[in-house]
Structure formats: structure tokens, C-alpha cells
Scaffold this active site. Structure first.
Site, PDB file in Angstrom:
ATOM      1  N   TYR A 115      20.723  -2.089   1.563  1.00 47.47           N
ATOM      2  CA  TYR A 115      19.864  -0.913   1.758  1.00 47.47           C
ATOM      3  C   TYR A 115      18.821  -0.761   0.651  1.00 47.47           C
ATOM      4  O   TYR A 115      17.880   0.009   0.791  1.00 47.47           O
ATOM      5  CB  TYR A 115      20.728   0.349   1.875  1.00 47.47           C
ATOM      6  CG  TYR A 115      21.326   0.490   3.254  1.00 47.47           C
ATOM      7  CD1 TYR A 115      20.509   0.581   4.386  1.00 47.47           C
ATOM      8  CD2 TYR A 115      22.700   0.486   3.451  1.00 47.47           C
ATOM      9  CE1 TYR A 115      21.042   0.673   5.650  1.00 47.47           C
ATOM     10  CE2 TYR A 115      23.249   0.582   4.712  1.00 47.47           C
ATOM     11  CZ  TYR A 115      22.408   0.681   5.815  1.00 47.47           C
ATOM     12  OH  TYR A 115      22.953   0.762   7.081  1.00 47.47           O
ATOM     13  N   GLU A 168      49.795 -11.175   9.517  1.00 44.71           N
ATOM     14  CA  GLU A 168      48.428 -11.433   9.995  1.00 44.71           C
ATOM     15  C   GLU A 168      47.756 -10.177  10.523  1.00 44.71           C
ATOM     16  O   GLU A 168      46.653  -9.829  10.115  1.00 44.71           O
ATOM     17  CB  GLU A 168      48.449 -12.503  11.103  1.00 44.71           C
ATOM     18  CG  GLU A 168      47.062 -12.780  11.684  1.00 44.71           C
ATOM     19  CD  GLU A 168      47.077 -13.695  12.908  1.00 44.71           C
ATOM     20  OE1 GLU A 168      48.137 -14.275  13.208  1.00 44.71           O
ATOM     21  OE2 GLU A 168      46.032 -13.829  13.548  1.00 44.71           O
ATOM     22  N   ASP A 188      50.502 -15.342  14.151  1.00 43.79           N
ATOM     23  CA  ASP A 188      50.618 -15.755  15.554  1.00 43.79           C
ATOM     24  C   ASP A 188      50.826 -17.274  15.625  1.00 43.79           C
ATOM     25  O   ASP A 188      50.344 -18.010  14.761  1.00 43.79           O
ATOM     26  CB  ASP A 188      49.340 -15.418  16.329  1.00 43.79           C
ATOM     27  CG  ASP A 188      49.174 -13.928  16.577  1.00 43.79           C
ATOM     28  OD1 ASP A 188      50.174 -13.208  16.491  1.00 43.79           O
ATOM     29  OD2 ASP A 188      48.037 -13.502  16.860  1.00 43.79           O
TER      30      ASP A 188
END
Length: 399
Positions: A142, A227, A280
Site C-alpha cells: 500500500y 495439516e 492427508d
DNA sequence: TCTTGTGTATTTTCTCCGGC
DNA sequence: GCCGGAGAAAATACACAAGA
């Protein structure tokens, strides 16, 4: 008898000391750290004077080129090239050469904008370090949105400068909002003196100033990297840390941010307790776990302070899916993209030191299926917390 | 023509915001 | 309240353009 109750019975009838295997691993890890004479905790912060001197030396190079009537060039190591990275089992992926570089020229139309952006951010960093103040990458964006165009370019350039100057992002006084959460048997003091206790039922956001953390107190027997936030919250709701054994849980919510990785490294440096990963059973889960353990190519120049090579894969293993006879309807077929990802993971240099990981990944290739951690709830709603994880920890189910 | 550099696509996770 | 889209943070892979 259902599979769930069969496992529960096995657990109750077990004569072994609960989690004695985890304690054995803890002792082994402590001995291995003590045996490493050259081992050092993740490095201390580069002094502000040092950072300022390095920026001045870059600027001096530009001024020298201009005085010779030559176009200034900034030569950056290529952070996305595997040719600059080598694998060291005690560190992970480490930037060891700079054979592949990117030249950012101010007399070339394609890189003149990047040259300007680099100089602008270097000047912002110089002011921040000089005044001992901090800014986020978003603040810098910004600062001059027209010049940067998107925040992605600020992110890339900040990391490029960190790599160029060989100092951590923290030493550049540039912060990123932490996205990780931590919970469990852990108390510590923040840099501003605030005492943080992670033992309540609410998770604590990972600090954005990891190097400032001190007075870490914990009687945890292991750290569990989770995770996904959904799994983390589930374990939190089930009071996993208190019920099972004193432990610490941390999640980076998918691909971990730097602060979550630094926090895991800090816990390892301080406590030397086993660190397990629960991800996973898919290529992305393996990739995320590898980032904690071995680091990433893009941040390989900072591997010595980010990686924890002792991280173990606790679950969800592809072989678990067969062993536990997870219902077929909750398994997902591997997509073309998953197959490509898996094939590229199998080519990674660290796989040669992980034959068991390799076997699990090859099994995934053969079966052509993947599964999320949540798929275990198809066996029983409390299977993950009350059966799967306790058994994994009790019977040395990690690799 | 080959190499290098840049930009885009895609993946994971989550949060926030506006519309219905 | 639910749903979808945008954005943030991290990563890698690949296609295309530019330069040597």
C-alpha cells in the site's frame, strides 16, 4: 465384532507401557542431537548494522556502475531452480550454489519495473531497520500500489532481497500475518513480556515474532503437526492433548507459513521431543509434510532455521487405508494432476534417504486412490482420536 | 535454436463480505 | 443462515516471450 471395538479391545488388553515407543524415540533423538558436535539451534538474528551494511553495499554497486556510465544490474540467485539446491540429511534442502541467477537490469524493458520495485523495497527496508520499526508486506504494497501492481510482486521481491542479502525476513523488519495455531502443554513468554499459555481449550495463534519467544516450559512428550485446521479443531474438541498424553499440537492450515515453520523449529531446538505429522494421504499432504521436514526450494537459502529433519510421518499412510479397510466410497481417485505431483515428489533428492516413504508413495501410485484424514470417521466418528492416533503412537506406527 | 526469465495456472487451507 | 466469490499465504509446474 466391529473393527472399531476390535481395535479398542486390542488397546485395552495391551500390556506394553503406553507410548513407551514415543519415549524411546525421544531418548534416541536426544542422543543423536548430543552426538552432533556441530549442531546449533536455529541461528540468531543478524544485527541491524549488518543488514544496513549489506543494503549499502548493494547501493554502492549501483552507484559504481552509474559512475562508469554502465547500466546497473542486480544479480539475484534463482529461488525456483533445483540446480541451486542440494540435499543434506541434517538440514534438508539447502541453497548451496548460485549457478542459476536472474539478472535484473535497469536498461532492459522487461526488467526495469522489477529493478525499480527492488530499489523501492530496499529503501523501505533500510528505513525500517534504521528506525527499528516493523511493517507487513501488505503495508509495503500500500506504500505504492501503482508501482507494485499486486501484492504478489511485493511478496516475491521481499524474499528475493532476503536471499540476496543472506538475512532472514525478520531481520529485514518485514512481517507476515501468522496463520498457524498451537495448543497443548506449552507456556512461553513473548518478546513484549506477555505470558502465553497454550493449555486452554482455545488454540493460540502462532506468534509473528518467533525469535523473541523465551522461557518455554512444557512437559509434552511429542509434537503433532496437523495439516488441516478442521482436523486440528476436531482433536481440540476431543481434548486430545489432555486425554491421551501431554503433547503439543500445531497447524499451519495447509501449506505452512514461515512463522508456523519457525515455531516447529523453535520447539525442536528447545525440547528435542519427537515431532509427528498428521496429513492427508494425498500428494499435497506429503508435500506439506516435506516442507516442515526438508523445506522448500524457494526458501532453501534459509533452510538452516526453518527445517526439522526429525519429523516423522505418523499418518494418514496409504498402507493404513488397506490395513484399516477404509470404505471404498470415501476414497478418492487420483487426478491427472495428483499423478504428476506424486511423480515429481518421487524424484525429490530426499526420497533416497526415505525408503519407507517411497514405498508408501509407490503404493498410492499402484492403488490410484487418495484419502483425507476425515475419511477415518467413516469407520467410526471417534476413530481418529480414540483408536487411530493412540494405536499409532503406542505401536510405533510412524515412518 | 536454445536458454533464460516471466507470467499464469493450480493446489491447499481459511476468512471475510455481499447477495439471496 | 447459507452460498459463492475474492483474497491471503504458501508452494510447484508449465507455457510463452525475449534475448544471446
Amino acid at each position: 465384532m466391529s473393527r472399531c471395538s476390535a481395535y479398542a479391545k486390542k488397546m485395552n488388553s495391551a500390556s506394553v507401557e503406553p507410548f513407551s515407543e514415543v519415549d524411546k524415540l525421544h531418548i534416541d533423538l536426544k542422543h543423536s542431537v548430543e552426538a552432533m558436535t556441530d549442531w546449533q539451534p536455529a541461528g540468531g538474528e543478524t544485527s541491524a548494522r549488518h543488514v544496513l551494511e549489506r543494503i549499502e553495499s548493494v547501493i554502492l554497486g549501483i552507484v559504481t556502475s552509474l559512475s562508469k556510465d554502465e547500466a546497473p544490474v542486480l544479480v539475484l540467485p534463482n529461488r525456483s531452480s533445483w540446480t541451486n539446491v542440494s540435499f543434506d540429511s541434517s538440514v534438508g534442502l539447502q541453497m548451496t550454489s548460485e549457478s542459476s541467477v536472474t539478472s535484473v537490469r535497469c536498461d532492459c524493458a522487461s526488467s526495469v519495473t522489477k529493478f525499480a520495485q527492488l530499489l523501492k523495497i530496499l529503501s523501505v527496508i533500510y528505513k525500517l531497520v534504521q528506525s527499528d520499526s516493523f511493517a507487513t508486506k501488505r503495508d509495503i504494497f500500500y506504500n505504492n500500489t501503482r508501482l507494485f501492481g499486486s501484492q504478489t510482486s511485493v511478496d516475491t521481491i521481499v524474499d528475493d532481497i532476503s536471499c540476496l542479502l543472506k538475512v532472514s525476513r525478520r531481520a529485514l523488519h518485514v512481517l507476515a500475518t501468522s496463520k498457524g495455531f498451537i495448543s497443548g502443554d506449552l507456556c512461553y513468554m513473548e518478546s513484549d513480556g506477555t505470558r502465553i499459555s497454550c493449555s486452554s481449550s482455545q488454540a493460540v495463534a502462532v506468534s509473528s515474532n518467533i525469535s523473541g519467544i523465551r522461557n518455554i516450559v512444557s512437559s509434552a512428550r511429542f509434537v503433532l503437526i496437523v495439516e488441516k485446521d478442521a482436523t486440528f479443531q476436531r482433536l481440540l474438541d476431543d481434548d486430545f492433548c489432555a486425554k491421551l498424553s501431554p503433547c503439543i499440537m500445531i497447524t499451519g492450515k495447509g501449506v505452512p507459513d514461515l512463522n508456523s515453520r519457525l515455531m516447529v523449529r523453535k520447539l525442536w531446538d528447545t525440547l528435542h521431543i519427537p515431532i509427528f505429522a498428521l496429513v492427508d494421504a494425498d500428494p499435497h499432504g506429503i508435500e506439506i509434510m516435506s516442507i516442515y521436514k526438508y523445506g522448500s526450494v524457494a526458501m532453501s537459502f534459509e533452510a538452516h532455521s526453518l527445517t526439522v529433519p526429525s519429523v516423522m510421518w505418523l499418518g494418514l499412510l496409504p498402507s493404513d487405508l488397506q490395513r484399516l479397510r477404509v470404505p471404498q466410497d470415501v476414497l478418492l481417485p487420483l487426478t491427472k494432476r495428483d499423478e504428476c505431483k506424486l511423480a515429481s515428489l518421487l524424484k525429490r533428492p530426499y526420497l533416497s534417504s526415505q525408503p519407507q516413504w517411497k514405498r508408501e508413495m509407490e503404493l498410492m501410485q499402484q492403488t490410484q486412490v487418495k484419502a483425507e484424514i476425515q475419511s477415518l470417521s467413516a469407520i467410526a466418528p471417534d476413530f481418529l482420536t480414540n483408536i487411530y492416533l493412540p494405536n499409532k503412537l503406542r505401536y510405533k506406527g510412524w515412518i
